[in-house]
Design a protein around this motif. Sequence first.
Motif, PDB file in Angstrom:
ATOM      1  N   SER A  19      31.947  41.109  39.867  1.00  0.00           N
ATOM      2  CA  SER A  19      31.648  40.773  41.259  1.00  0.00           C
ATOM      3  C   SER A  19      32.896  40.609  42.112  1.00  0.00           C
ATOM      4  N   ASP A  20      34.070  40.637  41.483  1.00  0.00           N
ATOM      5  CA  ASP A  20      35.312  40.449  42.230  1.00  0.00           C
ATOM      6  C   ASP A  20      35.498  41.572  43.246  1.00  0.00           C
ATOM      7  N   PRO A  21      35.840  41.238  44.493  1.00  0.00           N
ATOM      8  CA  PRO A  21      36.003  42.265  45.532  1.00  0.00           C
ATOM      9  C   PRO A  21      37.018  43.344  45.164  1.00  0.00           C
ATOM     10  N   THR A  22      38.083  42.979  44.456  1.00  0.00           N
ATOM     11  CA  THR A  22      39.083  43.969  44.052  1.00  0.00           C
ATOM     12  C   THR A  22      38.489  44.976  43.085  1.00  0.00           C
ATOM     13  N   THR A  23      37.717  44.498  42.128  1.00  0.00           N
ATOM     14  CA  THR A  23      37.058  45.382  41.175  1.00  0.00           C
ATOM     15  C   THR A  23      36.125  46.348  41.890  1.00  0.00           C
ATOM     16  N   LEU A  24      35.329  45.829  42.802  1.00  0.00           N
ATOM     17  CA  LEU A  24      34.379  46.673  43.525  1.00  0.00           C
ATOM     18  C   LEU A  24      35.110  47.644  44.457  1.00  0.00           C
TER      19      LEU A  24
END
Length: 259
Positions: A25-30
């Motif tokens: 769910s981390d914004p960087t991952t997405l």
Amino acid sequence: MVAALPLGVGLAVVSVLLPATRGPSDPTTLAIRIATGVVISALTLAVIAVLVGYVDRKRMSDVGLTSIRKGWRLAVWGGIVWTVPAAAMFGVLALLGAPLAVTVSASEMVRTVILLLLAVLITEALPEEAVFRGYITSALGAVASGWWVIVIQALMFTLFAGLLRQNWNPADLSLFLTMGIVFGYLRMITGSVWISIGFHTAFQTGAQLVLTHDAIEFAGGTGMAMLALGIIPFSVAAFLVGSTGIPRIIHPVTAAEAD
């Protein structure tokens, strides 16, 4: 194999680039998934365009790949066909004592859903449907017909998933086989990949939210989750589209209409 090559290589690269220390769910991952997805989709569509135009001497519409302007309503309808029965089933499960619970703030939940939906659409649904329910389905149509085409492309889709994930668990493979058959059936009924793109996007977004993200907790087990995420909406979609077709307001786009 050529049509699927940029998709397979791209998804393999994504798995390497994703930070191991960050949650899904981390914004960087997405953001990484979305950025790499743009490249994957662009390369996949470019390869298919070359194969269609210069090898097969056809048009993109002949393999179910019409323009966004003509297909977006069908994609939205595909998403609705999954979302409504899935939401209804989760409502029933909540009444039976297995509710869904949001564990983050409203703003964080909205951000996660939007980013995840874009990541699924661009990285998975669009290129996978373009390859398997688009080009490969069309190519198989030259040597087979009807359900043979649906089953063969579904088996190829399952093999692709197994090779990519290096996971040959029968339960996981049966899920991909079911996805391939249902998505292929929707493609056969409408003549367009857009309904399967919408359905694929909605299903994978919902499944990943419930099963792998911390933003939502489900009180039931995996089996109950897959009942609401897969079995019920897949069955409803196959029955609804197969028996009633597409609502007139959606205007399904087929190769014949594109002429």
